[in-house]
Scaffold this active site. Structure first.
Site, PDB file in Angstrom:
ATOM      1  N   LYS A  66       0.980  -1.090   0.220  1.00  0.00           N
ATOM      2  CA  LYS A  66      -0.042  -0.048   0.005  1.00  0.00           C
ATOM      3  C   LYS A  66       0.962   1.197  -0.197  1.00  0.00           C
ATOM      4  O   LYS A  66       0.605   2.299  -0.875  1.00  0.00           O
ATOM      5  CB  LYS A  66      -0.775  -0.039   1.267  1.00  0.00           C
ATOM      6  CG  LYS A  66      -1.855  -1.138   0.991  1.00  0.00           C
ATOM      7  CD  LYS A  66      -2.592  -1.051   2.501  1.00  0.00           C
ATOM      8  CE  LYS A  66      -3.978  -2.324   2.315  1.00  0.00           C
ATOM      9  NZ  LYS A  66      -4.570  -2.477   3.621  1.00  0.00           N
ATOM     10  N   ALA A  82      -0.715   0.904   5.920  1.00  0.00           N
ATOM     11  CA  ALA A  82      -0.812   0.148   7.237  1.00  0.00           C
ATOM     12  C   ALA A  82      -1.602  -1.072   6.700  1.00  0.00           C
ATOM     13  O   ALA A  82      -2.659  -0.857   6.035  1.00  0.00           O
ATOM     14  CB  ALA A  82      -1.433   0.983   8.194  1.00  0.00           C
ATOM     15  N   ASP A  83      -1.438  -2.254   7.437  1.00  0.00           N
ATOM     16  CA  ASP A  83      -2.507  -3.266   7.271  1.00  0.00           C
ATOM     17  C   ASP A  83      -2.666  -4.025   8.837  1.00  0.00           C
ATOM     18  O   ASP A  83      -1.758  -4.064   9.709  1.00  0.00           O
ATOM     19  CB  ASP A  83      -2.248  -4.035   6.194  1.00  0.00           C
ATOM     20  CG  ASP A  83      -3.511  -4.982   5.557  1.00  0.00           C
ATOM     21  OD1 ASP A  83      -4.088  -4.340   4.818  1.00  0.00           O
ATOM     22  OD2 ASP A  83      -3.627  -6.126   6.438  1.00  0.00           O
ATOM     23  N   GLN A  84      -3.570  -4.741   8.860  1.00  0.00           N
ATOM     24  CA  GLN A  84      -3.851  -5.502  10.152  1.00  0.00           C
ATOM     25  C   GLN A  84      -4.305  -6.952   9.694  1.00  0.00           C
ATOM     26  O   GLN A  84      -5.394  -6.979   8.866  1.00  0.00           O
ATOM     27  CB  GLN A  84      -4.624  -4.930  11.140  1.00  0.00           C
ATOM     28  CG  GLN A  84      -4.808  -5.395  12.349  1.00  0.00           C
ATOM     29  CD  GLN A  84      -5.701  -4.871  13.303  1.00  0.00           C
ATOM     30  OE1 GLN A  84      -7.076  -4.725  12.957  1.00  0.00           O
ATOM     31  NE2 GLN A  84      -5.302  -4.104  14.406  1.00  0.00           N
ATOM     32  N   ALA A 119       0.728  -3.735  11.115  1.00  0.00           N
ATOM     33  CA  ALA A 119       1.904  -3.363  10.100  1.00  0.00           C
ATOM     34  C   ALA A 119       1.923  -1.982   9.650  1.00  0.00           C
ATOM     35  O   ALA A 119       0.831  -1.663   9.296  1.00  0.00           O
ATOM     36  CB  ALA A 119       2.231  -4.415   9.280  1.00  0.00           C
TER      37      ALA A 119
END
Length: 206
Positions: A66, A82-84, A119
């Site tokens: 991203k 960001a990612d989860q 992250a």
């Protein structure tokens, strides 16, 4: 529109590679000037191409994808992606499609501890410069069918908007016995390590 006074010291507002109002709100609550841009990344395609990665590494790969996508469009900006990933003993969960899917998620999560790997990737000069992952662990109470149904009634359509079918900042708080981790990590953007990295690059006033 002029930006409100902030602690951000970059030449342009921080560019968040996400349209998440929660992540934007976390940054704004920390007095950062921020703009958002949709990254246009096919998350499931990235996941399919990342077969064999651990859930933690997958979260980092998604965040980097991203940030990289938006940084390529705006190489003069500081970009964060960001990612989860929700990880139950190595199994990755996605957002449920409907109430039945949410009930199925909760039936699997109840009475057990799952991990939320949050992250962040930071891009400068058009490329990802660094990334990190912070993990929170949440233990869900045993709920039973009646408890799951009562929760779903109370939470309403919002259950399809988040991985795991809960929002901890709302009705989802009722689901848990124990939570280990920073609140911003659970919401999907670990602020303390992110702010430390921005500060280290001279981008914050304090």
């Amino acid at each position: 529109m002029p930006h409100a006074p902030s602690l951000w010291r970059g030449p342009a507002p921080l560019l968040l590679a996400s349209t998440s109002p929660t992540r934007r709100g976390l940054l704004e609550s920390a007095a950062l000037a921020v703009e958002t841009r949709a990254p246009g990344v096919d998350e499931r395609a990235v996941e399919a191409a990342s077969a064999g990665l651990s859930p933690l590494a997958l979260a980092e790969r998604l965040a980097s994808a991203k940030a990289g996508a938006v940084a390529a469009q705006a190489p003069d900006r500081v970009v964060i992606g960001a990612d989860q990933v929700l990880d139950l003993d190595g199994t990755v969960f996605h957002k449920p499609a409907d109430r039945a899917g949410a009930a199925a998620h909760l039936a699997r999560l109840q009475g057990r501890t799952h991990a939320l790997h949050s992250a962040v990737a930071l891009a400068v000069d058009g490329t990802v410069a660094e990334s990190f992952v912070v993990t929170a662990r949440l233990t869900m109470r045993p709920l039973g069918e009646a408890g799951i149904a009562a929760y779903l009634d109370a939470a309403g359509p919002a259950v399809t908007g988040s991985v795991g079918a809960y929002q901890l900042e709302g009705v989802g708080i009722h689901l848990f016995d124990r939570i280990e981790g920073d609140h911003s990590t659970i919401l999907g953007l670990p602020l303390l390590p992110l702010l430390a990295r921005l500060r280290g690059r001279g981008l914050l006033a304090v």
